[in-house]
Design a protein around this motif. Structure first.
Motif, mmCIF file in Angstrom:
data_model
loop_
_atom_site.group_PDB
_atom_site.id
_atom_site.type_symbol
_atom_site.label_atom_id
_atom_site.label_comp_id
_atom_site.label_asym_id
_atom_site.label_seq_id
_atom_site.Cartn_x
_atom_site.Cartn_y
_atom_site.Cartn_z
ATOM 1 N N THR A 145 0.811 -1.060 -0.011
ATOM 2 C CA THR A 145 -0.086 0.021 -0.218
ATOM 3 C C THR A 145 1.106 1.308 -0.003
ATOM 4 O O THR A 145 1.619 1.485 0.920
ATOM 5 N N ILE A 146 0.862 2.075 -0.995
ATOM 6 C CA ILE A 146 1.735 3.275 -1.406
ATOM 7 C C ILE A 146 1.239 4.523 -0.931
ATOM 8 O O ILE A 146 1.877 5.283 -0.662
ATOM 9 N N TRP A 147 0.039 4.349 -0.643
ATOM 10 C CA TRP A 147 -0.737 5.649 -0.335
ATOM 11 C C TRP A 147 -2.261 5.386 0.250
ATOM 12 O O TRP A 147 -2.933 4.308 -0.345
ATOM 13 N N SER A 148 -2.651 5.799 1.293
ATOM 14 C CA SER A 148 -3.903 5.544 1.941
ATOM 15 C C SER A 148 -4.495 6.853 2.634
ATOM 16 O O SER A 148 -3.644 7.741 3.083
ATOM 17 N N ALA A 149 -5.575 6.980 2.464
ATOM 18 C CA ALA A 149 -6.257 8.265 2.994
ATOM 19 C C ALA A 149 -7.836 7.773 3.537
ATOM 20 O O ALA A 149 -8.479 6.883 2.916
ATOM 21 N N ASN A 150 -8.306 8.663 4.527
ATOM 22 C CA ASN A 150 -9.590 8.373 4.876
ATOM 23 C C ASN A 150 -10.519 9.555 5.421
ATOM 24 O O ASN A 150 -9.474 10.697 5.543
ATOM 25 N N ILE A 151 -11.682 9.713 5.293
ATOM 26 C CA ILE A 151 -12.454 10.866 5.641
ATOM 27 C C ILE A 151 -13.720 10.168 6.115
ATOM 28 O O ILE A 151 -14.431 9.502 5.755
ATOM 29 N N LEU A 152 -14.312 11.283 7.151
ATOM 30 C CA LEU A 152 -15.544 10.998 7.596
ATOM 31 C C LEU A 152 -16.242 12.242 7.470
ATOM 32 O O LEU A 152 -16.004 13.369 8.167
ATOM 33 N N LEU A 153 -17.288 12.621 6.728
ATOM 34 C CA LEU A 153 -18.175 13.771 6.434
ATOM 35 C C LEU A 153 -19.447 13.678 7.409
ATOM 36 O O LEU A 153 -20.090 12.391 7.181
ATOM 37 N N ASP A 154 -19.927 14.506 7.881
ATOM 38 C CA ASP A 154 -21.271 14.773 8.379
ATOM 39 C C ASP A 154 -21.637 15.947 8.076
ATOM 40 O O ASP A 154 -21.385 16.956 8.739
ATOM 41 N N ALA A 155 -22.725 15.948 7.501
ATOM 42 C CA ALA A 155 -23.285 17.471 7.102
ATOM 43 C C ALA A 155 -23.905 18.136 8.069
ATOM 44 O O ALA A 155 -24.231 19.448 8.171
ATOM 45 N N GLY A 156 -24.153 17.429 9.128
ATOM 46 C CA GLY A 156 -24.792 18.081 10.535
ATOM 47 C C GLY A 156 -23.676 18.730 11.385
ATOM 48 O O GLY A 156 -23.982 19.513 12.213
ATOM 49 N N ASP A 157 -22.263 18.514 10.839
ATOM 50 C CA ASP A 157 -21.242 19.068 11.718
ATOM 51 C C ASP A 157 -20.719 20.279 11.081
ATOM 52 O O ASP A 157 -20.797 20.667 9.838
ATOM 53 N N ARG A 158 -20.532 21.403 11.950
ATOM 54 C CA ARG A 158 -20.311 22.716 11.474
ATOM 55 C C ARG A 158 -18.871 22.850 10.481
ATOM 56 O O ARG A 158 -18.851 23.525 9.575
ATOM 57 N N ARG A 159 -17.615 21.800 10.905
ATOM 58 C CA ARG A 159 -16.571 21.936 9.975
ATOM 59 C C ARG A 159 -16.815 21.343 8.852
ATOM 60 O O ARG A 159 -16.294 21.937 7.590
ATOM 61 N N THR A 160 -17.778 20.374 8.762
ATOM 62 C CA THR A 160 -18.083 19.902 7.256
ATOM 63 C C THR A 160 -18.682 21.073 6.635
ATOM 64 O O THR A 160 -18.580 21.044 5.255
ATOM 65 N N ARG A 161 -19.892 21.573 7.007
ATOM 66 C CA ARG A 161 -20.534 22.700 6.322
ATOM 67 C C ARG A 161 -19.435 23.648 5.849
ATOM 68 O O ARG A 161 -19.822 24.177 4.694
ATOM 69 N N ASP A 162 -18.820 24.244 6.984
ATOM 70 C CA ASP A 162 -17.931 25.055 6.413
ATOM 71 C C ASP A 162 -16.890 24.984 5.264
ATOM 72 O O ASP A 162 -16.765 25.605 4.438
ATOM 73 N N ALA A 163 -16.328 23.635 5.322
ATOM 74 C CA ALA A 163 -15.390 23.237 4.095
ATOM 75 C C ALA A 163 -16.280 22.941 2.923
ATOM 76 O O ALA A 163 -15.931 23.505 1.746
ATOM 77 N N LEU A 164 -17.461 22.596 3.039
ATOM 78 C CA LEU A 164 -18.499 22.316 1.752
ATOM 79 C C LEU A 164 -18.743 23.876 1.176
ATOM 80 O O LEU A 164 -18.652 24.045 0.117
ATOM 81 N N GLU A 165 -19.099 24.697 2.085
ATOM 82 C CA GLU A 165 -19.332 25.992 1.724
ATOM 83 C C GLU A 165 -18.146 26.817 1.003
ATOM 84 O O GLU A 165 -18.105 27.010 -0.122
ATOM 85 N N SER A 166 -16.959 26.563 1.333
ATOM 86 C CA SER A 166 -15.694 27.057 0.835
ATOM 87 C C SER A 166 -15.309 26.380 -0.565
ATOM 88 O O SER A 166 -15.186 26.949 -1.549
ATOM 89 N N TRP A 167 -15.486 24.956 -0.632
ATOM 90 C CA TRP A 167 -15.621 24.180 -1.673
ATOM 91 C C TRP A 167 -16.514 24.521 -2.747
ATOM 92 O O TRP A 167 -16.074 24.802 -4.000
ATOM 93 N N SER A 168 -17.626 24.692 -2.348
ATOM 94 C CA SER A 168 -18.677 25.021 -3.436
ATOM 95 C C SER A 168 -18.683 26.376 -4.054
ATOM 96 O O SER A 168 -18.714 26.543 -5.103
ATOM 97 N N GLU A 169 -18.026 27.372 -3.415
ATOM 98 C CA GLU A 169 -17.585 28.621 -3.819
ATOM 99 C C GLU A 169 -16.555 28.659 -4.833
ATOM 100 O O GLU A 169 -16.494 29.120 -5.758
ATOM 101 N N ALA A 170 -15.474 27.830 -4.270
ATOM 102 C CA ALA A 170 -14.244 27.766 -5.213
ATOM 103 C C ALA A 170 -14.172 27.002 -6.631
ATOM 104 O O ALA A 170 -13.657 27.180 -7.386
ATOM 105 N N TYR A 171 -14.859 25.733 -6.267
ATOM 106 C CA TYR A 171 -14.702 24.541 -7.256
ATOM 107 C C TYR A 171 -16.127 24.286 -8.167
ATOM 108 O O TYR A 171 -16.124 23.532 -8.593
ATOM 109 N N THR A 172 -17.233 24.880 -7.647
ATOM 110 C CA THR A 172 -18.509 24.593 -8.565
ATOM 111 C C THR A 172 -19.045 25.773 -8.854
ATOM 112 O O THR A 172 -18.748 27.136 -8.581
#
Length: 200
Positions: A145-172
């Motif tokens: 295994t030369i690379w491994s990553a994981n993520i846990l997103l919860d739309a009810g969580d403020r950190r997830t919502r803030d990151a989604l907001e920044s991403w949607s503004e910048a990349y969509t």
């Protein structure tokens, strides 16, 4: 003097429209010798799922395929369950390993340099959405295994919502912005895949 004033106004106007940096929510690790691997063609295996809710998994795999191509520029072959019928099954997250015979067979059959092996640990496609994913990149040559990553997103969580907001503004370019992403399993999966690929 007037030119300097105009330049100052223009520069301050540009900074007003700069996009916010998207917070990183994914974690991962990469091997120290990653650069020594000659990767050109990667097979993306079907996502292993846990739990009862599997709706939207095709969208999830499409999202990971698109983001893996965009992030790496590699040729990514999306393998289906039918492609793997005659190949001994991979169960890396249950067994903790990748059988050498299986890797060699997949390498030979599909001319692969590596496999992207993903598992969904949690999935909820109705608001508030939740998505947990682990993705490994495994060398078909060495089995490591030369690379491994994981993520846990919860739309009810403020950190997830803030990151989604920044991403949607910048990349969509979506009308409705973050609210539309929060309602769409396809876009939520795309955000998760984008987050993971930032670590590759």
């Amino acid at each position: 003097m007037i030119r300097a004033l105009v330049l100052l106004v223009l520069l301050s106007g540009c900074s007003m429209f700069e996009t916010k940096e998207v917070p990183r929510l994914a974690t991962g690790r990469i091997t120290s010798d990653f650069g020594s691997y000659d990767l050109r063609r990667v097979g993306l295996l079907p996502m292993a799922t846990e739990g009862e809710e599997s709706e939207g998994d095709d969208a999830l795999e499409e999202a990971f395929h698109a983001e893996l191509v965009a992030a790496t520029g590699l040729e990514v072959v999306r393998l289906t369950a039918d492609d793997l019928l005659e190949v001994k099954g991979l169960e890396p997250f249950r067994r903790g390993s990748y059988p050498a015979q299986t890797l060699l067979e997949l390498r030979r059959r599909f001319l692969l340099d590596a496999l992207a092996v993903g598992a969904v640990s949690t999935r909820r496609v109705v608001p508030p959405q939740r998505l947990g994913v682990q993705l490994d990149l495994v060398s078909c040559e060495t089995g490591a295994t030369i690379w491994s990553a994981n993520i846990l997103l919860d739309a009810g969580d403020r950190r997830t919502r803030d990151a989604l907001e920044s991403w949607s503004e910048a990349y969509t370019e979506l009308d409705g912005g973050v609210d539309l992403v929060m309602l769409s399993p396809r876009r939520f999966a795309r955000f998760a895949a984008w987050q993971l690929m930032q670590l590759l």
